[in-house]
Design a protein around this motif. Structure first.
Motif, PDB file in Angstrom:
ATOM      1  N   THR A   7     -28.207  18.862 -20.978  1.00  0.00           N
ATOM      2  CA  THR A   7     -27.839  20.257 -21.195  1.00  0.00           C
ATOM      3  C   THR A   7     -28.443  21.094 -20.079  1.00  0.00           C
ATOM      4  N   ASN A   9     -28.972  25.120 -18.904  1.00  0.00           N
ATOM      5  CA  ASN A   9     -28.892  26.533 -19.270  1.00  0.00           C
ATOM      6  C   ASN A   9     -28.729  27.359 -18.009  1.00  0.00           C
ATOM      7  N   GLU A  24     -12.390  34.582 -22.029  1.00  0.00           N
ATOM      8  CA  GLU A  24     -12.275  33.819 -23.269  1.00  0.00           C
ATOM      9  C   GLU A  24     -11.310  34.491 -24.238  1.00  0.00           C
ATOM     10  N   THR A  30     -13.755  28.849 -23.586  1.00  0.00           N
ATOM     11  CA  THR A  30     -15.140  29.323 -23.611  1.00  0.00           C
ATOM     12  C   THR A  30     -15.775  29.190 -22.228  1.00  0.00           C
ATOM     13  N   GLU A  32     -18.478  27.716 -21.549  1.00  0.00           N
ATOM     14  CA  GLU A  32     -18.958  26.343 -21.423  1.00  0.00           C
ATOM     15  C   GLU A  32     -17.856  25.403 -20.955  1.00  0.00           C
ATOM     16  N   VAL A  33     -16.678  25.548 -21.510  1.00  0.00           N
ATOM     17  CA  VAL A  33     -15.549  24.695 -21.114  1.00  0.00           C
ATOM     18  C   VAL A  33     -15.133  25.014 -19.681  1.00  0.00           C
ATOM     19  N   VAL A  35     -16.982  26.202 -17.197  1.00  0.00           N
ATOM     20  CA  VAL A  35     -17.967  25.673 -16.261  1.00  0.00           C
ATOM     21  C   VAL A  35     -17.894  24.145 -16.207  1.00  0.00           C
ATOM     22  N   GLN A  36     -17.718  23.492 -17.343  1.00  0.00           N
ATOM     23  CA  GLN A  36     -17.604  22.032 -17.360  1.00  0.00           C
ATOM     24  C   GLN A  36     -16.400  21.570 -16.538  1.00  0.00           C
TER      25      GLN A  36
END
Length: 84
Positions: A7, A9, A24, A30, A32-33, A35-36
Motif C-alpha cells: 500500500t 499513501n 470520480e 475512484t 485509487e483506480v 492511479v493504479q
C-alpha cells in the motif's frame, strides 16, 4: 496464486483532491483506480529506467542512451503483441 501487494499513501493538495473528486463524479472511477491504471500503463517506462540505471554504472549520458533504446524495444514488443 496472488501477487504480493504494498500500500502506498499519497498526499494530494487541495486542488488535486477536488479535481479527482470531480473526475470520480463524472466517470465513477475512484482516484485509487485511476492511479493504479496509470502505474500499470507506465510500468514499461519504470522498468526501462531501472534497467538503464543498472547497466550505466552511474554514467548519466549512458543512462539516457540506454533508456531510449529500452523504451524503443518495449514499444516494439507491445506492437508485436498487438499484431499477434
Amino acid at each position: 496464486m496472488s501477487k504480493k501487494t504494498t500500500t502506498l499513501n499519497i498526499a494530494l493538495d487541495h486542488d488535486t483532491t477536488l479535481l479527482f473528486a470531480e473526475y470520480e463524479t463524472l466517470t465513477r472511477v475512484t482516484p485509487e483506480v485511476y492511479v493504479q491504471q496509470l502505474i500499470e500503463k507506465t510500468m514499461p517506462t519504470l522498468e526501462a529506467m531501472v534497467s538503464a540505471l543498472h547497466e550505466a554504472n552511474g554514467d548519466e549520458e549512458v543512462v539516457m542512451e540506454l533508456f531510449g533504446k529500452k523504451m524503443a524495444e518495449s514499444m516494439l514488443k507491445q506492437r508485436q503483441a498487438l499484431a499477434s
